[in-house]
Design an enzyme around this catalytic site. Structure first.
Site, short mmCIF file in Angstrom:
data_model
loop_
_atom_site.label_atom_id
_atom_site.label_comp_id
_atom_site.label_asym_id
_atom_site.label_seq_id
_atom_site.Cartn_x
_atom_site.Cartn_y
_atom_site.Cartn_z
N ASP A 25 0.86 -1.18 0.00
CA ASP A 25 0.00 0.00 0.00
C ASP A 25 0.89 1.24 0.00
O ASP A 25 1.78 1.36 0.86
CB ASP A 25 -0.91 0.01 1.23
CG ASP A 25 -1.82 1.23 1.27
OD1 ASP A 25 -2.47 1.51 0.25
OD2 ASP A 25 -1.84 1.92 2.31
N GLU A 42 -1.50 -1.17 -6.14
CA GLU A 42 -2.62 -0.46 -6.76
C GLU A 42 -2.12 0.35 -7.95
O GLU A 42 -1.00 0.87 -7.92
CB GLU A 42 -3.27 0.49 -5.75
CG GLU A 42 -4.07 -0.22 -4.68
CD GLU A 42 -4.70 0.75 -3.69
OE1 GLU A 42 -5.93 0.80 -3.59
OE2 GLU A 42 -3.94 1.46 -3.02
N ASP A 80 -3.00 1.51 7.06
CA ASP A 80 -2.19 1.13 5.90
C ASP A 80 -1.96 -0.37 5.83
O ASP A 80 -1.94 -0.95 4.75
CB ASP A 80 -0.84 1.86 5.93
CG ASP A 80 -0.99 3.37 5.78
OD1 ASP A 80 -1.94 3.79 5.11
OD2 ASP A 80 -0.15 4.11 6.33
#
Length: 369
Positions: free
Chosen positions: A186, A270, A351
């Site tokens: 992340d 991501e 997170d």
């Protein structure tokens, strides 16, 4: 076939430095002349697309009669300037970039040349280049014998250093590795990333640490008379600071990506729009200091070399709002909430929870679960 580039420091003589400066200038001149003619052609036939398609665009050879000094530099460097301009227009028409701009002396000084009939050779700490003969270089690592040199890019930095990037081609078809270990990452503004095991990269934020010193040196530069000896000395001082920060960042990102590529068979991230994030949230300095895009580039090629995988999941996937324990998705979650709390009783660092969700989504893509 695969490509790999090796970068080394060059140590040209004074005469070779002059020849390099002339080549940089000629490449810039030819690029600008071709761009100027293309713009004129677009203006002339902007209402007649069919006629525009039939037009032939200028080549570097066209200018050699009018400007004979262009013959003194490597012709392949000029040919690559034409290819770079063509790529710039292709990116513009595809919507990936803005309209090509003219190059000035403050732009990056570099040129690319290709291997033709053995015109580029490496031998005992020297490299032979077209029009330059043998140049000394610091070859800190060997290029494998099965790697074939295809092209070289010579660059001069703002601090006056010269580097050469040697592009090689070699047979490489790594066997796909069976995925046994997976990690989710992340993006973190302060630490670069937090992984699904709770570990943080702890990025040192080199730019932020040097900001005070940099601001001081830039203030001194602004007070100097432009073009004077003291101005040139101070400009070099500022350039060296920027170069040091960039090298520190690159070194850290290489080491972090190497650790991940060595330890895991698959890394899930991501697909973030970093430019949009920096503009929308006003985190420009912090986002650019992290170098997330550079980190992902390093990570991807290090994984692919070993037959491993990098998976990008949709940027709209609610990784932060989803509970990694029960799967419930929150309606809203502000940036100030650093601890994720769910109705099911699960509590975790925000997170870490997001990284676990990213890992799970990646494993679904791999059909592991």
């Amino acid at each position: 076939m695969a490509n790999k580039a090796y970068q080394f420091r060059l140590y040209p003589t004074k005469e070779q430095e002059q020849r390099l400066a002339k080549t940089f200038g000629c490449v810039r001149f030819v690029y600008n002349k071709m761009l100027e003619e293309r713009i004129q052609m677009f203006e002339k036939f902007k209402d007649d697309q069919e006629s525009l398609k039939q037009q032939t665009f200028p080549t570097p050879a066209k200018y050699k009669k009018e400007f004979p000094w262009l013959k003194e530099v490597d012709s392949l460097a000029l040919a690559n300037a034409q290819l770079n301009l063509q790529k710039a227009f292709q990116h513009f028409f595809s919507g990936r970039a803005g309209f090509p701009k003219f190059k000035n002396r403050k732009a990056k000084q570099s040129y690319t040349t290709n291997v033709v009939n053995g015109n580029i050779k490496l031998s005992d700490g020297y490299i032979k280049l077209p029009k330059l003969k043998w140049i000394k270089l610091k070859q800190h690592r060997e290029i494998p014998a099965h790697h074939i040199i295809k092209a070289c890019t010579i660059t001069k930095t703002k601090t006056g250093k010269y580097y050469i990037s040697i592009l090689t081609e070699y047979e490489h078809q790594p066997a796909p590795k069976e995925v046994q270990t997976v990690v989710g990452l992340d993006f973190s503004m302060s630490t670069l990333y937090v992984d699904s095991e709770g570990k943080r990269a702890n990025y040192p934020r080199f730019y932020r640490k040097a900001l005070e010193t940099l601001a001081k040196e830039q203030r001194i530069l602004s007070r100097r008379k432009k073009g004077s000896n003291r101005w040139h000395k101070q400009r070099l001082k500022v350039a060296k600071l920027h170069e040091k920060i960039a090298n520190q960042r690159k070194d850290f990102l290489h080491k972090e990506s190497h650790k991940l590529a060595k330890r895991y068979d698959c890394v899930v991230i991501e697909d973030l729009n970093m430019k949009g994030m920096s503009q929308a949230l006003h985190f420009g300095q912090r986002v650019h200091d992290n170098g997330w895009g550079m980190f992902i580039t390093f990570l991807r090629y290090k994984l692919e070399e070993q037959g491993k995988k990098l998976i990008k999941i949709d940027k709209w996937f609610p990784s932060s709002k989803t509970c990694s324990c029960c799967g419930r998705v929150k309606e809203s979650l502000s940036l100030s909430e650093r601890t994720f709390r769910c109705e099911c009783g699960f509590e975790s660092d925000r997170d870490v929870n997001a990284a676990i969700n990213i890992k799970h989504e990646g494993m679904k893509r791999l059909a592991i679960v």
